[in-house]
Design a protein around this motif. Sequence first.
Motif, mmCIF file in Angstrom:
data_model
loop_
_atom_site.group_PDB
_atom_site.id
_atom_site.type_symbol
_atom_site.label_atom_id
_atom_site.label_comp_id
_atom_site.label_asym_id
_atom_site.label_seq_id
_atom_site.Cartn_x
_atom_site.Cartn_y
_atom_site.Cartn_z
ATOM 1 N N ALA A 213 0.682 -1.151 -0.049
ATOM 2 C CA ALA A 213 0.025 -0.045 -0.089
ATOM 3 C C ALA A 213 0.982 1.209 0.053
ATOM 4 C CB ALA A 213 -0.884 -0.066 1.285
ATOM 5 N N ASP A 214 2.090 1.300 0.781
ATOM 6 C CA ASP A 214 2.895 2.604 0.807
ATOM 7 C C ASP A 214 3.344 2.640 -0.740
ATOM 8 O OD1 ASP A 214 4.585 0.320 1.522
ATOM 9 O OD2 ASP A 214 5.872 1.266 2.328
ATOM 10 N N ASN A 215 3.843 1.824 -1.582
ATOM 11 C CA ASN A 215 4.488 2.012 -2.408
ATOM 12 C C ASN A 215 3.391 2.658 -3.583
ATOM 13 O OD1 ASN A 215 6.947 1.116 -2.376
ATOM 14 N ND2 ASN A 215 6.624 -1.212 -3.009
ATOM 15 N N LEU A 216 2.047 2.236 -3.556
ATOM 16 C CA LEU A 216 1.153 2.574 -4.198
ATOM 17 C C LEU A 216 0.627 4.255 -4.045
ATOM 18 C CD1 LEU A 216 -1.017 2.414 -6.461
ATOM 19 C CD2 LEU A 216 -2.683 1.418 -4.667
ATOM 20 N N LYS A 217 0.611 4.316 -2.638
ATOM 21 C CA LYS A 217 0.541 5.796 -2.159
ATOM 22 C C LYS A 217 1.546 6.610 -2.658
ATOM 23 C CE LYS A 217 0.096 8.469 2.092
ATOM 24 N NZ LYS A 217 0.760 9.567 1.553
ATOM 25 N N GLN A 218 2.887 6.173 -2.642
ATOM 26 C CA GLN A 218 3.891 7.164 -3.212
ATOM 27 C C GLN A 218 3.834 7.469 -4.830
ATOM 28 O OE1 GLN A 218 7.809 6.883 -1.513
ATOM 29 N NE2 GLN A 218 8.843 6.484 -3.330
ATOM 30 N N TYR A 219 3.497 6.225 -5.217
ATOM 31 C CA TYR A 219 3.252 6.559 -6.635
ATOM 32 C C TYR A 219 2.089 7.409 -6.948
ATOM 33 C CZ TYR A 219 2.704 5.034 -11.479
ATOM 34 O OH TYR A 219 2.664 5.046 -12.932
ATOM 35 N N MET B 162 -7.008 11.639 -6.819
ATOM 36 C CA MET B 162 -5.655 11.118 -6.424
ATOM 37 C C MET B 162 -5.418 11.445 -4.804
ATOM 38 S SD MET B 162 -3.095 11.349 -9.512
ATOM 39 C CE MET B 162 -3.305 10.286 -11.215
ATOM 40 N N VAL B 163 -5.643 12.433 -4.298
ATOM 41 C CA VAL B 163 -5.379 12.994 -3.160
ATOM 42 C C VAL B 163 -6.362 12.171 -2.253
ATOM 43 C CG1 VAL B 163 -5.496 14.784 -1.716
ATOM 44 C CG2 VAL B 163 -4.296 15.376 -3.860
ATOM 45 N N GLU B 164 -7.541 11.913 -2.624
ATOM 46 C CA GLU B 164 -8.439 11.331 -1.599
ATOM 47 C C GLU B 164 -7.907 9.873 -1.674
ATOM 48 O OE1 GLU B 164 -13.340 10.929 -1.277
ATOM 49 O OE2 GLU B 164 -12.403 11.877 -3.038
ATOM 50 N N ILE B 165 -7.482 9.333 -2.796
ATOM 51 C CA ILE B 165 -7.010 7.914 -2.860
ATOM 52 C C ILE B 165 -5.704 7.523 -1.869
ATOM 53 C CG2 ILE B 165 -6.005 5.992 -4.296
ATOM 54 C CD1 ILE B 165 -8.044 6.967 -6.331
ATOM 55 N N SER B 166 -4.962 8.561 -2.015
ATOM 56 C CA SER B 166 -3.935 8.568 -1.241
ATOM 57 C C SER B 166 -4.165 8.822 0.203
ATOM 58 C CB SER B 166 -2.976 9.840 -1.663
ATOM 59 O OG SER B 166 -1.833 9.987 -0.772
ATOM 60 N N SER B 167 -5.039 9.585 0.609
ATOM 61 C CA SER B 167 -5.582 9.702 2.072
ATOM 62 C C SER B 167 -5.964 8.448 2.597
ATOM 63 C CB SER B 167 -6.812 10.724 2.089
ATOM 64 O OG SER B 167 -7.336 11.000 3.510
ATOM 65 N N VAL B 168 -6.896 7.631 1.800
ATOM 66 C CA VAL B 168 -7.405 6.320 2.363
ATOM 67 C C VAL B 168 -6.334 5.417 2.355
ATOM 68 C CG1 VAL B 168 -8.786 4.460 1.609
ATOM 69 C CG2 VAL B 168 -9.699 6.787 1.237
ATOM 70 N N LEU B 169 -5.278 5.378 1.410
ATOM 71 C CA LEU B 169 -4.153 4.609 1.516
ATOM 72 C C LEU B 169 -3.280 4.634 2.668
ATOM 73 C CD1 LEU B 169 -3.024 4.416 -2.126
ATOM 74 C CD2 LEU B 169 -3.902 2.525 -0.895
ATOM 75 N N SER B 170 -3.302 6.146 3.278
ATOM 76 C CA SER B 170 -2.357 6.308 4.512
ATOM 77 C C SER B 170 -3.150 5.833 5.814
ATOM 78 C CB SER B 170 -2.085 7.910 4.601
ATOM 79 O OG SER B 170 -3.271 8.595 4.586
ATOM 80 N N GLN B 171 -4.288 5.423 5.870
ATOM 81 C CA GLN B 171 -5.020 5.113 6.842
ATOM 82 C C GLN B 171 -4.858 3.888 7.467
ATOM 83 O OE1 GLN B 171 -9.092 5.570 5.995
ATOM 84 N NE2 GLN B 171 -8.916 7.974 5.662
#
Length: 373
Positions: free
Chosen positions: A244-250, A364-373
Amino acid sequence: MLDPIVNFFTRMFQWIGRGIGFLIGIALWPFMWVGRWYFQRGWMLKSILGAALLVLIGLYANFFYATQWWNNFDPNYVNKYDFAKRDVSAGEQVTAGGGTDTTKSCARSAIADMTADLTDFNVNQNAWISSMILYKVGLFGYDWDKTPFMDNKASFQRGINQAVRRTSTELADNMGRVRTTSQIDGDLQEARGNLQFDEATWYFGFSPFGPKTPTPSYYRDAIKKLRAFNGRLSTCQAVFDARADNLKQYIDRIASDIGSTSAILKDRAENYDYGFFDFRADDRFWFAYGQLYAYYGLMKAAQADFEDVIKQKNLKSLWDTMDAQFVSALRIQPWIIANSDETGIFATHLTTMGFYILRVRSNMVEISSVLSQ
């Protein structure tokens, strides 16, 4: 009674005709002078100059075709991949019963395949415009990017290249290795290096002086390296770390990338609103379009590669919304790009494209926010 009026308009049109004829004469005079000079020369010089002229005509004919004909351009190109049938993350073993060292198989990376295919689209299915000698020469020495001619496809290609460069970096630094302490994959490292190569190198240059390997050759080698990586990945001899952190960073890096493009569009729209007479507006528009064209496919590929993460985080709905924004943006394909103030009478293509980029970035920002949870 009407004779004076008729005579006035007759004289006026006669003067207009003479003026047009005079301007045409001025434009044709250099060619007429060259023609007279040419026919007064000897047959050997005529042959040499004639052959050189035919070569030049051939080069310009090829240049015109390369810049105006967009082979296999398709905003819906993602559909042919049928990613919906993928049900396993990239790098995950798919052989029933575990397999052996020689028979086991793992899922390929859709991101690596998409990066290779987009580069193939740029340099094999189409000519790479930015390093063509006539593009570098310009219009009588004037940069094509500063004219309304011949530069739209080059800008579009550079937009795609910006996206694949960013992706190749993420593949090499993060996704193609376990954590950041393991060794970088050799094929991905070479692909990244080749895709970072200068976009405008021809077979010969002056800095430094001498023959050179042209840009498309480096990009073609990157395609081979990306496919070699995926070949090894399919036999479980390489790594794809679908965390998940790799996807978030991408996604964060892409959001930053298109955010910068949005700022460029905003600056151009606010400070150069010349309507259809802003000759740099088309460069900005088609660069942004190329970025979105590439990132649309790369995001669909990421959805396939990070299958497990998408399911665990319940991201499908958000992802579908982002895809819809890409599709809406890619429907904008005007013949002529206008850059006007929102209150003006002309179209505002740069502002419209910037609006869609910000909508994609917001998703994308919203998706990233979910991934960081």
